[in-house]
Design a protein around this motif. Structure first.
Motif, PDB file in Angstrom:
ATOM      1  N   GLY A 172       1.009  -1.339  -0.093  1.00 12.58           N
ATOM      2  CA  GLY A 172      -0.029   0.087   0.185  1.00 12.58           C
ATOM      3  C   GLY A 172       0.555   1.209  -0.061  1.00 12.58           C
ATOM      4  O   GLY A 172       0.273   2.546   0.464  1.00 12.58           O
ATOM      5  N   ASN A 173       2.340   1.325  -0.308  1.00 18.30           N
ATOM      6  CA  ASN A 173       2.909   2.710  -0.184  1.00 18.30           C
ATOM      7  C   ASN A 173       2.725   2.756  -1.930  1.00 18.30           C
ATOM      8  O   ASN A 173       3.596   1.870  -2.350  1.00 18.30           O
ATOM      9  N   SER A 174       2.541   4.227  -1.821  1.00 23.11           N
ATOM     10  CA  SER A 174       2.230   4.609  -3.096  1.00 23.11           C
ATOM     11  C   SER A 174       3.729   6.217  -2.561  1.00 23.11           C
ATOM     12  O   SER A 174       3.814   7.046  -2.188  1.00 23.11           O
ATOM     13  N   PRO A 175       4.814   6.083  -4.016  1.00 21.84           N
ATOM     14  CA  PRO A 175       5.386   6.983  -4.015  1.00 21.84           C
ATOM     15  C   PRO A 175       5.264   8.497  -3.870  1.00 21.84           C
ATOM     16  O   PRO A 175       6.522   9.100  -3.878  1.00 21.84           O
ATOM     17  N   PHE A 176       4.347   8.844  -5.233  1.00 27.93           N
ATOM     18  CA  PHE A 176       3.796   9.775  -5.002  1.00 27.93           C
ATOM     19  C   PHE A 176       3.399  10.471  -3.218  1.00 27.93           C
ATOM     20  O   PHE A 176       3.375  11.848  -3.213  1.00 27.93           O
ATOM     21  N   TRP A 177       2.406   9.544  -2.628  1.00 28.79           N
ATOM     22  CA  TRP A 177       2.157  10.663  -1.731  1.00 28.79           C
ATOM     23  C   TRP A 177       3.318  10.273  -0.345  1.00 28.79           C
ATOM     24  O   TRP A 177       3.521  10.954  -0.102  1.00 28.79           O
ATOM     25  N   SER A 178       4.360   9.034  -0.459  1.00 28.92           N
ATOM     26  CA  SER A 178       5.459   9.544  -0.005  1.00 28.92           C
ATOM     27  C   SER A 178       6.375  10.522   0.511  1.00 28.92           C
ATOM     28  O   SER A 178       6.842  10.917   1.406  1.00 28.92           O
ATOM     29  N   TRP A 179       6.279  11.880  -0.948  1.00 31.57           N
ATOM     30  CA  TRP A 179       6.880  12.467  -1.102  1.00 31.57           C
ATOM     31  C   TRP A 179       5.662  13.475  -0.143  1.00 31.57           C
ATOM     32  O   TRP A 179       6.219  14.298   0.307  1.00 31.57           O
ATOM     33  N   LEU A 180       4.425  13.819  -0.282  1.00 26.32           N
ATOM     34  CA  LEU A 180       3.754  14.290   0.370  1.00 26.32           C
ATOM     35  C   LEU A 180       3.909  14.361   1.803  1.00 26.32           C
ATOM     36  O   LEU A 180       3.990  15.151   2.604  1.00 26.32           O
ATOM     37  N   GLN A 181       3.375  13.149   1.924  1.00 31.26           N
ATOM     38  CA  GLN A 181       3.406  12.600   3.563  1.00 31.26           C
ATOM     39  C   GLN A 181       4.906  13.231   4.484  1.00 31.26           C
ATOM     40  O   GLN A 181       4.903  14.117   5.318  1.00 31.26           O
ATOM     41  N   HIS A 183       6.915  16.055   3.401  1.00 33.45           N
ATOM     42  CA  HIS A 183       6.762  16.997   3.492  1.00 33.45           C
ATOM     43  C   HIS A 183       5.448  18.105   3.969  1.00 33.45           C
ATOM     44  O   HIS A 183       5.652  19.288   4.760  1.00 33.45           O
ATOM     45  N   PHE A 184       4.635  17.433   3.416  1.00 29.32           N
ATOM     46  CA  PHE A 184       3.150  17.800   4.287  1.00 29.32           C
ATOM     47  C   PHE A 184       2.085  16.872   5.606  1.00 29.32           C
ATOM     48  O   PHE A 184       1.359  17.621   6.181  1.00 29.32           O
ATOM     49  N   PHE A 185       2.617  16.091   5.521  1.00 32.72           N
ATOM     50  CA  PHE A 185       1.527  14.918   6.021  1.00 32.72           C
ATOM     51  C   PHE A 185       2.219  14.022   7.480  1.00 32.72           C
ATOM     52  O   PHE A 185       3.788  14.083   7.374  1.00 32.72           O
ATOM     53  N   SER A 186       2.136  13.686   8.078  1.00 34.88           N
ATOM     54  CA  SER A 186       2.735  13.005   9.408  1.00 34.88           C
ATOM     55  C   SER A 186       1.569  11.469   9.175  1.00 34.88           C
ATOM     56  O   SER A 186       1.570  10.053  10.369  1.00 34.88           O
TER      57      SER A 186
END
Length: 338
Positions: A172-181, A183-186
Motif C-alpha cells: 500500500g505504499n505510494s511513491p507519490f504520497w511518500s513525498w507528500l507525507q 513534507h506535509f503530512f504525518s
C-alpha cells in the motif's frame, strides 16, 4: 452467465469480502461495515424513486452468476460528485519562467489543487473477483453502465469521469504520497486512503499545500508515477479508452493516478446502442451482444446471443436470455453488438 443487477441488502457479506479483496488504493470500497452498508442503503434509495434529474444518487450494481447466485463483481455510477463534500483533484499544468534580458526561458510543470469535477458524474467501484476474470466478464462489468447511461441520460451530467487507481506496491505504499507525507503530512498512504474512503476528508483542506507544487521539486520516484495506472487497473483503463475516454491532465491527490473523462453522448457504447423490441424464439445467425432491459429499478444486463430483425426492429433472443433479462415479447431492450 453473469447478469448485472442493482445491489440488494442480502449482498452485504459478499460486498465486504470484495472490499477486502480489492486491496489498497481502492478508495470506493473501504473495509468498514457502516460505510459499506451506507452504500447499499444509498443505492437502494436511489433506485426506489426515479428522480427528475441529476442529483446525489448512487446506482450500485453487482454481477451475479445466474447458475450459482454468487456475486462476482461490482460496478457503480455516482450521478454527481462533490456536491455535499469537496471532490479534490490535482491538475497537471505548466508555468513559464522567462527573462528576455537574460535570455532565459524555462517551462515547468505544476500540480494545482482543484475542485473542477464538482457536479460531474463518475464511473466507480469496478471490481471483478479473480475467479471470474475470464471471457467477456470484464467487458460486461465495465460497459453495462453505458447502457444505463444511454437509457437514463437525464439523470447524469454531460461529463463522465473515471478515476484510475495509481501506482502503489503490495504493502500500500505510494511513491507519490511518500513525498507528500514527508513534507506535509504525518500519515501513511493506507491511512489516508482509508480516511478518504470513509468520508473523513477534512484533513485534505487542512494539510494539503494551498499553492501549486512544482513537479521538478518532487522526488524522482514521485515524478515517475504522475498519471500512471496501477498494474491491476490497466485492463479497466484500456476498456475505457476504447469507449473514447481520455486523460485531460487531472490526477488523484494521493497516488497521482489519472482521471479520464468523456462526454456522455460521445461514449462509443452510448452512441452505438439502440432500442429494439423483444421477440422470444430461436435466433438464426445470432451474434454476441451487450443487452439490457429498459427498466429503472429492475435493471438487468448481460452479454448474450441474439439476432436482429432489421425490418421489424426486433431483437430475437432465446427464452433463457429473455428470462435473465426479465423481458417478454413486445418489451424493449437496449443492445449493442460486441
Amino acid at each position: 452467465m453473469l447478469v448485472i443487477r442493482p445491489i440488494e441488502q442480502r449482498d452485504f457479506p459478499t460486498l465486504k469480502q470484495i472490499a477486502i479483496e480489492s486491496g489498497h488504493g481502492f478508495t470506493s470500497l473501504p473495509v468498514n461495515d457502516e460505510l459499506l452498508q451506507n452504500k447499499i442503503d444509498h443505492s437502494i434509495s436511489s433506485f426506489s424513486c426515479r428522480p427528475a434529474g441529476k442529483g446525489e444518487c448512487l446506482y450500485f450494481f453487482v454481477a451475479e452468476d445466474s447458475d450459482t447466485g454468487e456475486v462476482l463483481g461490482t460496478t457503480a455510477l455516482d450521478a454527481a460528485v462533490g456536491l455535499s463534500s469537496p471532490f479534490y483533484t490535482y491538475l497537471l499544468g505548466k508555468q513559464v519562467h522567462s527573462s528576455r534580458k537574460l535570455g532565459i526561458y524555462n517551462v515547468v510543470e505544476t500540480l494545482t489543487l482543484t475542485n473542477d469535477y464538482t457536479g460531474v458524474s463518475e464511473l466507480c467501484t469496478l471490481f471483478l473477483r479473480e475467479q471470474a476474470r475470464e471471457g467477456m466478464n470484464s467487458r460486461l462489468l465495465s460497459k453495462c453502465r453505458f447502457l444505463f447511461l444511454a437509457e437514463f441520460s437525464e439523470l447524469f451530467d454531460h461529463r463522465i469521469l473515471a478515476e484510475m487507481r495509481g501506482v502503489s506496491d503490495d504493502g500500500g505504499n505510494s511513491p507519490f504520497w511518500s513525498w507528500l507525507q514527508e513534507h506535509f503530512f504525518s500519515m501513511d498512504f493506507p491511512t489516508v486512503d482509508y480516511l478518504t474512503g470513509i468520508g473523513q476528508k477534512g484533513f485534505i483542506a487542512d494539510l494539503m499545500p494551498k499553492y501549486p507544487i512544482y513537479v521538478n521539486l518532487l522526488s524522482k520516484e514521485a515524478r515517475a508515477v504522475i498519471g500512471k495506472t496501477h498494474d491491476k487497473t490497466r485492463p479497466a483503463l484500456r476498456l475505457l479508452e476504447e469507449e473514447g475516454f481520455a486523460w485531460r491532465g487531472y490526477v488523484d491527490i494521493f497516488d497521482a493516478g489519472p482521471s479520464v473523462e468523456c462526454d456522455l453522448k460521445q461514449i462509443r457504447t452510448v452512441r452505438n446502442s439502440r432500442r429494439l423490441t423483444v421477440q422470444v424464439g430461436h435466433p438464426v445467425d445470432a451474434g454476441k451482444h451487450l443487452i439490457s432491459n429498459t427498466r429503472f429499478d429492475g435493471f438487468r444486463a448481460l452479454i448474450g446471443d441474439l439476432a436482429v430483425n432489421e425490418e421489424k426492429a426486433q431483437a430475437v433472443m432465446t427464452p433463457e436470455v429473455a428470462r435473465l433479462l426479465k423481458v417478454e415479447d413486445g418489451d424493449s431492450v437496449r443492445v449493442v453488438e460486441m
